[in-house]
Design a protein around this motif. Structure first.
Motif, PDB file in Angstrom:
ATOM      1  N   VAL A 172       7.384   9.308  10.748  1.00  0.00           N
ATOM      2  CA  VAL A 172       7.811   9.832   9.442  1.00  0.00           C
ATOM      3  C   VAL A 172       7.439  11.307   9.318  1.00  0.00           C
ATOM      4  O   VAL A 172       8.223  12.114   8.831  1.00  0.00           O
ATOM      5  CB  VAL A 172       7.201   8.995   8.290  1.00  0.00           C
ATOM      6  CG1 VAL A 172       7.400   9.671   6.955  1.00  0.00           C
ATOM      7  CG2 VAL A 172       7.794   7.597   8.276  1.00  0.00           C
ATOM      8  N   GLU A 173       6.252  11.676   9.776  1.00  0.00           N
ATOM      9  CA  GLU A 173       5.832  13.071   9.688  1.00  0.00           C
ATOM     10  C   GLU A 173       6.674  13.970  10.593  1.00  0.00           C
ATOM     11  O   GLU A 173       6.912  15.119  10.285  1.00  0.00           O
ATOM     12  CB  GLU A 173       4.356  13.224  10.035  1.00  0.00           C
ATOM     13  CG  GLU A 173       3.451  12.760   8.920  1.00  0.00           C
ATOM     14  CD  GLU A 173       1.994  13.064   9.178  1.00  0.00           C
ATOM     15  OE1 GLU A 173       1.594  13.130  10.356  1.00  0.00           O
ATOM     16  OE2 GLU A 173       1.270  13.227   8.197  1.00  0.00           O
TER      17      GLU A 173
ATOM     18  N   VAL B 292       0.865  -1.174   0.000  1.00  0.00           N
ATOM     19  CA  VAL B 292       0.000   0.000   0.000  1.00  0.00           C
ATOM     20  C   VAL B 292       0.904   1.228   0.000  1.00  0.00           C
ATOM     21  O   VAL B 292       1.901   1.270   0.712  1.00  0.00           O
ATOM     22  CB  VAL B 292      -0.912   0.013   1.244  1.00  0.00           C
ATOM     23  CG1 VAL B 292      -1.758   1.271   1.291  1.00  0.00           C
ATOM     24  CG2 VAL B 292      -1.790  -1.230   1.289  1.00  0.00           C
ATOM     25  N   GLU B 293       0.537   2.226  -0.781  1.00  0.00           N
ATOM     26  CA  GLU B 293       1.308   3.466  -0.846  1.00  0.00           C
ATOM     27  C   GLU B 293       0.463   4.578  -0.259  1.00  0.00           C
ATOM     28  O   GLU B 293      -0.692   4.757  -0.640  1.00  0.00           O
ATOM     29  CB  GLU B 293       1.674   3.788  -2.290  1.00  0.00           C
ATOM     30  CG  GLU B 293       2.527   5.025  -2.425  1.00  0.00           C
ATOM     31  CD  GLU B 293       2.980   5.246  -3.852  1.00  0.00           C
ATOM     32  OE1 GLU B 293       3.771   4.427  -4.352  1.00  0.00           O
ATOM     33  OE2 GLU B 293       2.516   6.234  -4.452  1.00  0.00           O
ATOM     34  N   LEU B 294       1.037   5.314   0.684  1.00  0.00           N
ATOM     35  CA  LEU B 294       0.333   6.403   1.361  1.00  0.00           C
ATOM     36  C   LEU B 294       1.142   7.678   1.177  1.00  0.00           C
ATOM     37  O   LEU B 294       2.316   7.724   1.542  1.00  0.00           O
ATOM     38  CB  LEU B 294       0.184   6.079   2.851  1.00  0.00           C
ATOM     39  CG  LEU B 294      -0.465   7.121   3.738  1.00  0.00           C
ATOM     40  CD1 LEU B 294      -1.922   7.332   3.336  1.00  0.00           C
ATOM     41  CD2 LEU B 294      -0.393   6.694   5.195  1.00  0.00           C
ATOM     42  N   ARG B 295       0.528   8.685   0.582  1.00  0.00           N
ATOM     43  CA  ARG B 295       1.203   9.975   0.408  1.00  0.00           C
ATOM     44  C   ARG B 295       0.829  10.856   1.589  1.00  0.00           C
ATOM     45  O   ARG B 295      -0.348  11.108   1.826  1.00  0.00           O
ATOM     46  CB  ARG B 295       0.793  10.629  -0.898  1.00  0.00           C
ATOM     47  CG  ARG B 295       1.212   9.804  -2.083  1.00  0.00           C
ATOM     48  CD  ARG B 295       1.507  10.660  -3.291  1.00  0.00           C
ATOM     49  NE  ARG B 295       1.920   9.809  -4.391  1.00  0.00           N
ATOM     50  CZ  ARG B 295       3.189   9.608  -4.722  1.00  0.00           C
ATOM     51  NH1 ARG B 295       4.142  10.203  -4.062  1.00  0.00           N
ATOM     52  NH2 ARG B 295       3.494   8.823  -5.725  1.00  0.00           N
ATOM     53  N   LEU B 296       1.845  11.330   2.302  1.00  0.00           N
ATOM     54  CA  LEU B 296       1.630  12.146   3.492  1.00  0.00           C
ATOM     55  C   LEU B 296       1.567  13.621   3.129  1.00  0.00           C
ATOM     56  O   LEU B 296       2.018  14.031   2.058  1.00  0.00           O
ATOM     57  CB  LEU B 296       2.760  11.891   4.498  1.00  0.00           C
ATOM     58  CG  LEU B 296       2.917  10.419   4.918  1.00  0.00           C
ATOM     59  CD1 LEU B 296       4.128  10.259   5.814  1.00  0.00           C
ATOM     60  CD2 LEU B 296       1.670   9.926   5.616  1.00  0.00           C
ATOM     61  N   ALA B 297       1.033  14.409   4.044  1.00  0.00           N
ATOM     62  CA  ALA B 297       0.853  15.838   3.797  1.00  0.00           C
ATOM     63  C   ALA B 297       2.179  16.547   3.550  1.00  0.00           C
ATOM     64  O   ALA B 297       2.232  17.526   2.827  1.00  0.00           O
ATOM     65  CB  ALA B 297       0.133  16.480   4.984  1.00  0.00           C
ATOM     66  N   ASN B 298       3.269  16.043   4.123  1.00  0.00           N
ATOM     67  CA  ASN B 298       4.559  16.706   3.963  1.00  0.00           C
ATOM     68  C   ASN B 298       5.233  16.338   2.642  1.00  0.00           C
ATOM     69  O   ASN B 298       6.392  16.673   2.421  1.00  0.00           O
ATOM     70  CB  ASN B 298       5.479  16.378   5.143  1.00  0.00           C
ATOM     71  CG  ASN B 298       5.721  14.884   5.309  1.00  0.00           C
ATOM     72  OD1 ASN B 298       5.435  14.092   4.419  1.00  0.00           O
ATOM     73  ND2 ASN B 298       6.241  14.513   6.455  1.00  0.00           N
ATOM     74  N   GLY B 299       4.527  15.612   1.760  1.00  0.00           N
ATOM     75  CA  GLY B 299       5.060  15.253   0.454  1.00  0.00           C
ATOM     76  C   GLY B 299       5.792  13.927   0.414  1.00  0.00           C
ATOM     77  O   GLY B 299       6.171  13.454  -0.647  1.00  0.00           O
ATOM     78  N   ARG B 300       5.983  13.325   1.568  1.00  0.00           N
ATOM     79  CA  ARG B 300       6.678  12.041   1.601  1.00  0.00           C
ATOM     80  C   ARG B 300       5.716  10.920   1.224  1.00  0.00           C
ATOM     81  O   ARG B 300       4.508  11.040   1.354  1.00  0.00           O
ATOM     82  CB  ARG B 300       7.240  11.780   2.998  1.00  0.00           C
ATOM     83  CG  ARG B 300       8.346  12.754   3.346  1.00  0.00           C
ATOM     84  CD  ARG B 300       8.985  12.397   4.645  1.00  0.00           C
ATOM     85  NE  ARG B 300      10.071  13.310   4.914  1.00  0.00           N
ATOM     86  CZ  ARG B 300      10.385  13.722   6.114  1.00  0.00           C
ATOM     87  NH1 ARG B 300       9.731  13.283   7.151  1.00  0.00           N
ATOM     88  NH2 ARG B 300      11.383  14.545   6.290  1.00  0.00           N
ATOM     89  N   CYS B 301       6.289   9.826   0.759  1.00  0.00           N
ATOM     90  CA  CYS B 301       5.513   8.661   0.357  1.00  0.00           C
ATOM     91  C   CYS B 301       5.920   7.497   1.253  1.00  0.00           C
ATOM     92  O   CYS B 301       7.099   7.229   1.430  1.00  0.00           O
ATOM     93  CB  CYS B 301       5.791   8.347  -1.106  1.00  0.00           C
ATOM     94  SG  CYS B 301       4.886   6.922  -1.682  1.00  0.00           S
TER      95      CYS B 301
END
Length: 122
Positions: free
Chosen positions: A119-120, A91-100
């Motif tokens: 990670v955030e 599963v790939e999740l894109r976070l608000a800070n632009g990280r994947c």
């Protein structure tokens, strides 16, 4: 004229982790800033100040958004045939800070929540 001291003012120290845990309570179950501040005997302005300070440190993001909530499907009937056990998928999740963030679909929800927060915050 002399005044009377009626109580001792207490000054509490909060670590960034403690502040973050309190901030994350806002919105959970519909909890407002006022309700969270009352629960922890804080002022609303402290909550807002913590948000501002932690955002400057890169620990808080207004788009934190990654909240995992339990889902109750109620009394669902069992399917006629049991499906074959599914294989875990990536599963790939894109976070608000632009990280994947990529993880296995079988990952424990609590572990995933801790991973997303780490990670955030990094």
């Amino acid at each position: 004229m002399f005044g009377e001291v009626l109580g001792v003012e207490r000054r509490r120290r909060w670590s960034d982790d403690e502040k973050l845990e309190i901030l994350l309570e806002v919105g959970v179950g519909g909890a407002s800033v006022t309700q969270v501040s009352q629960r922890h005997e804080l002022t609303r302005s402290q909550i807002y100040g913590w948000r501002r300070d932690l955002k400057k440190k890169g620990v808080w993001s207004p788009d934190r958004g990654a909240v995992f909530l339990p889902v109750d499907f109620g009394a669902m009937s069992e399917p006629a045939q049991s499906p074959a056990p599914s294989r875990p998928v990536v599963v790939e999740l894109r976070l608000a800070n632009g990280r994947c963030l990529r993880f296995d679909s079988g990952m424990d929800g609590e572990a995933l929540t801790r991973l997303v927060r780490a990670v955030e915050a990094a």
